[in-house]
Design an enzyme around this catalytic site. Structure first.
Site, PDB file in Angstrom:
ATOM      1  CD  GLN A  69       6.758   3.106  15.431  1.00  0.00           C
ATOM      2  OE1 GLN A  69       6.275   1.887  14.927  1.00  0.00           O
ATOM      3  NE2 GLN A  69       6.177   2.843  16.358  1.00  0.00           N
ATOM      4  CG  HIS A 105       5.226  -2.252  16.233  1.00  0.00           C
ATOM      5  ND1 HIS A 105       4.392  -2.690  16.583  1.00  0.00           N
ATOM      6  CD2 HIS A 105       5.038  -1.106  16.626  1.00  0.00           C
ATOM      7  CE1 HIS A 105       3.453  -1.995  17.150  1.00  0.00           C
ATOM      8  NE2 HIS A 105       3.531  -0.612  16.620  1.00  0.00           N
ATOM      9  CD  GLU A 119       4.114   2.862   9.230  1.00  0.00           C
ATOM     10  OE1 GLU A 119       5.280   1.819  10.122  1.00  0.00           O
ATOM     11  OE2 GLU A 119       3.218   2.729   9.796  1.00  0.00           O
ATOM     12  CG  HIS A 120       5.011   6.133  12.404  1.00  0.00           C
ATOM     13  ND1 HIS A 120       5.255   5.443  12.554  1.00  0.00           N
ATOM     14  CD2 HIS A 120       3.487   6.519  13.091  1.00  0.00           C
ATOM     15  CE1 HIS A 120       4.135   4.263  12.599  1.00  0.00           C
ATOM     16  NE2 HIS A 120       3.603   5.567  13.099  1.00  0.00           N
ATOM     17  CG  ASP A 154       1.567   4.044  17.631  1.00  0.00           C
ATOM     18  OD1 ASP A 154       1.540   4.130  16.043  1.00  0.00           O
ATOM     19  OD2 ASP A 154       2.480   3.024  17.722  1.00  0.00           O
ATOM     20  CG  HIS A 178     -17.788   7.111 -29.143  1.00  0.00           C
ATOM     21  ND1 HIS A 178     -17.884   5.998 -29.368  1.00  0.00           N
ATOM     22  CD2 HIS A 178     -17.172   7.617 -27.247  1.00  0.00           C
ATOM     23  CE1 HIS A 178     -16.966   5.571 -28.010  1.00  0.00           C
ATOM     24  NE2 HIS A 178     -17.037   6.470 -26.951  1.00  0.00           N
TER      25      HIS A 178
END
Lengths: 425, 425
Positions: free
Chosen positions: B254, B257, B322-323, B356, B415
C-alpha cells in the site's frame, strides 16, 4: 389557478426544472457556528440556545423524568397510534435486514461479506411547525432494527427549556437512547465532532431547514449523512374514472408542506384535468396552511394531459418523483413500468398521507429527481458491509503467477512482491 | 525508518489524524471547467484534450475497431487472467443481488419494496501511472450484475489519440458499452450534464486525482457518485509467529501507491515489531516506486506494539482501515470482533494484493476512517429501491381515524383531509 399543459406541447424545461442552489451567506454563518462548537463545546450550544431558542438551559440533556412525564401527559389513544405506527414500520423494515454471506465452493478458499451496524447515530428533529413525531419514528425504528447501539436525538427547546411532548413520547416509543436540547447547525456540529455532553456519532439523519442541511453537507465525510432533502413532491397519475376531489386533496397534502413543494397530476382525461383544476380552488381555502398551499400550487403545480396512462408513466419516470400515486383500477399492472420513484401509492384509495404516518414504509424519500439513483431511508442506511477473503497457501500458489503478472503490468512491484515473497525459498 | 509506538504511551492523535482538506484553488479551476463543458459541450472536451492530454482528436469516442484491435494485441495469457478475475468478481457480487419483497399478511393490505437498476452509469478511469485495468473490472462488473443498461467509460487519451490497450481490453471483458476519450474534471462534467456525444448519466463511479474528485463532489446531487476516495491504507494485525518479511511486503504494497498512503502494523510482539522495522529498510530499495514508498512509510507509517491481539483489534476498530490483514493462526476467531474495516484478509498467506486483482470482492473500499459508516463498492451501489403501498378502501377505513388524528396533531390538515375526504358522503 394550477397550470394546465398538454404533453405534446411541453418543452423539456416544463417537465424538469429542479436545480440545487447554494447560498453563500448561509455557508459562512454555518462555517462559523461549526468552528465555534468545535472550539467551545457545550458552552457554545448553551449560548446558541439562548440566542436562537431564547432558552436558558441548566442541562443540555433531557432527563428520564422529563421524557416519562411527557409520555404520561399525552392522550393514551395517541400513544396507541404511535405504537401501532411503530409496529407497522418495524414489520416493513425487518424485511430489509441483510444477512452475511459466505462462498466456500473452491478448495482452500473462503470469501464472504459481513454486515455490521453503525455504532452511533445522531437524529435531528426540527422545532417549530416542522416538529413531527412521525419523523422520530421513521428515523429511529430502522436504526434500532439495524442494531445501532446509541441513537442520539437533538431538537431545539421551547423558551422555557422544555421539549414538545409529542416528540418526547415518540422518542420513547421508538427507543431513542439520549435526547439533546439543541437545534440548527450547532446541533449538527455537536453530533459530528462531539462535545462534553454530546457524543460524536458516525452518521447524522433527519430533516432540517437550510442551516441544518448546509451543516450536514459540510460535515459529510467526517460523519455520514442520510441525504439533503429538497422540497416535498407528489405526482399523481390518474385516469378518467377518478374522483377529482380525492385527487385534489392528495395534491394539496404535499402542497401544504412548503411554498417550494411541487404537486403534479398527469392524466389521460381532459375532463378530469379541468375538474381537478376547479376542485383545487374549492379545497385550498379550507386548509389551515392555505396560503402555503396556494403559492405552491400556483408557482410549481402542474396538470399534464397525456395521450395515455403509458405516456403518463414515461413522463413520471423522467421526473422521478418522491411520492407517486397511481390512481387507476389495476395499479399493479402499471407497477412494473415504474423505474424511478421514492414511494408508490397504488390505487384510488391510498392517499400519500397514509404512508407519511402509518402504513410502514419509510417517509424519508429521495426528492428533486434523485429517485433516479437514491432510495427511501432503510435499514441499509444504518449498517455497513465488510468483505473478507481467506486463501490457504496452496490456493494462493495456484493463482500467484497471474496476480504477480497483473500487478507488474500495473507498475506496482510492491503488490507483486507481497504475493511472490511467500513462495521464495 | 518507520516509527514505533507502544499502545499505552500513544495519544489519541497518534492513532487518528486523518482530516479531509479542501483546496480553494482547485475548486475554482474545476468550477470553470464544469461551466465551460455545460456551455460548449463536445468542443470544450476536444479543447481540453488538446490542452491537457496533447491529443488532437477526430472523434471523442473509441470505435469498436480500436477496442477489438487492442484486445487482439494483448498477450492471450493476460486476457485469460482478466477473464478469470472478472469471473471471480461476478461470483462474489452475484451474492449481493437483492430481491423485491412483498408483505401481504393483513386483509386488504399489500406492502413491498422493488429494486430497479440505475439506468446509466459513468465510469471514470484515470490516465498515466494510475491507469489500472483492475479498476475497470471492479467498477463495471457490479454495474452489469445490477442490470445497468448503459456503462459509459471515460479516460484520457495518449498524445496520439489512442487509449491504453489494457484498459480497452478490460473494458471489453467487463462489458462496458461506450468509451469516451476524455479525462479530468471535464469528463466528470460531461457525464453529469451530457454533451452531443456523451450521454448524461445518473451516477459516476471510479477513482481519480484531486480535479476529478473535486468535480465529482461538485456535481453530486445532479448525479450520484460512488465515494471520494482518500489515500490508500493498510492495517496489519500480526502475532509473533508471523514472518516479518511477509508483513513488510504487505505494508509496502500500500505504501507504494502514494506518498500520502498509510501503512500500520499492530502486533503483540516487540520482537516482530523490530524485525519488520528492519525488513522494511531491506525491501524499500527493491521497489520500482521506492521513493514513494519510503516517503509514505516514514511520514505516515506506524508500528504499534499492543498488549494483546484483542487490544490490537480494538485499536483497529477505532482506525477503521480500508484494508485489514489479520495475520494470526486462527483468523476466523477474530473476525467477529472486527467492527469497522473495508476489506478483511484472513490469515498469514492472504496478501492484500490478492484482493486488488483477483479474489472477487471489490477493491473500491472506504478510506480515511469512513469504514465506520461506508461499505465496499457493491451491486447495491447500482440499484435503487422504491417502496409501495396498497390498501383497499375497507382497510383504509379501519385506520383512517388514527391517520387523520396524527396528521391533525402535526398541523397538516391537508394530509388529514386527503384521508377523510374518502369517507365523506
Amino acid at each position: 389557478m394550477i397550470k394546465l399543459f398538454y404533453s405534446n406541447e411541453m418543452k423539456e424545461s416544463d417537465i424538469l426544472n429542479r436545480e440545487i442552489q447554494n447560498n453563500d451567506e448561509v455557508e459562512d454563518i454555518v462555517a462559523d457556528i461549526i468552528n465555534d462548537v468545535r472550539a467551545n463545546g457545550d458552552q457554545a450550544l448553551l449560548d446558541y440556545c439562548k440566542k436562537f431558542d431564547h432558552a436558558d438551559l441548566d442541562s443540555l440533556e433531557a432527563s428520564q423524568e422529563e421524557i416519562d412525564d411527557a409520555y404520561n401527559s399525552i392522550d393514551p389513544e395517541f400513544i396507541q397510534t404511535l405504537k401501532m405506527a411503530r409496529d407497522n414500520i418495524e414489520v416493513f423494515h425487518r424485511q430489509q435486514v441483510r444477512k452475511n454471506f459466505v462462498i466456500n465452493d473452491k478448495e482452500g478458499i473462503v470469501l464472504g461479506q459481513k454486515v455490521t451496524p453503525i455504532e452511533k447515530v445522531g437524529l435531528y428533529v426540527p422545532g417549530g411547525t416542522a416538529s413531527y413525531p412521525s419523523s422520530v419514528l421513521m428515523n429511529a425504528v430502522p436504526a434500532k432494527i439495524a442494531g445501532v447501539k446509541e441513537i442520539v436525538m437533538t431538537t431545539p427547546p421551547n423558551p422555557d427549556g422544555s421539549l414538545p411532548q409529542a416528540i418526547l413520547a415518540a422518542a420513547k416509543v421508538a427507543g431513542v437512547t439520549r435526547i439533546i436540547k439543541s437545534g440548527g447547525a450547532q446541533a449538527v456540529a455537536a453530533l459530528a465532532y462531539g462535545t462534553e455532553t454530546v457524543p460524536k456519532v458516525d452518521k447524522i439523519v433527519g430533516p432540517g431547514n437550510i442551516f441544518v442541511a448546509t451543516a450536514k453537507r459540510r460535515v459529510y465525510g467526517i460523519v455520514d449523512i442520510d441525504m439533503i432533502a429538497g422540497p416535498s413532491e407528489i405526482l399523481v397519475i390518474a385516469d378518467g374514472s377518478c374522483n377529482p376531489s380525492y385527487v385534489a386533496a392528495d395534491l394539496l397534502s404535499q402542497a401544504e408542506h412548503d411554498k417550494l413543494a411541487t404537486a403534479v397530476l398527469i392524466t389521460d382525461s381532459k375532463v378530469l384535468a379541468e375538474k381537478v383544476q376547479q376542485e383545487l380552488e374549492v379545497q385550498i381555502p379550507q386548509l389551515l396552511r392555505s396560503e402555503i398551499a396556494r403559492t405552491s400550487i400556483e408557482q410549481n403545480g402542474k396538470i399534464i394531459v397525456a395521450d395515455s396512462i403509458q405516456q403518463a408513466v414515461e413522463i413520471s419516470n423522467r421526473i422521478a418523483p418522491e411520492h407517486l400515486e397511481i390512481c387507476v383500477d389495476d395499479p399493479f399492472a402499471v407497477l412494473n413500468s415504474i423505474q424511478n420513484a421514492g414511494s408508490i401509492f397504488l390505487g384510488k384509495n391510498v392517499p400519500e398521507a397514509l404512508g407519511d404516518y402509518f402504513a410502514g414504509p419509510n417517509h424519508t424519500l429521495p426528492t428533486s429527481g434523485t429517485a433516479r439513483f437514491s432510495s427511501p431511508l432503510s435499514v441499509d442506511d444504518f449498517v455497513k458491509k465488510s468483505s473478507f477473503i481467506y486463501y490457504t497457501k496452496d490456493a494462493l500458489s495456484q493463482v500467484q503467477e497471474r496476480v504477480v503478472d497483473f500487478a507488474t503490468r500495473e507498475g506496482l512491484t510492491g503488490h507483486a512482491k507481497s504475493v511472490s515473497i511467500r513462495f521464495e525459498s
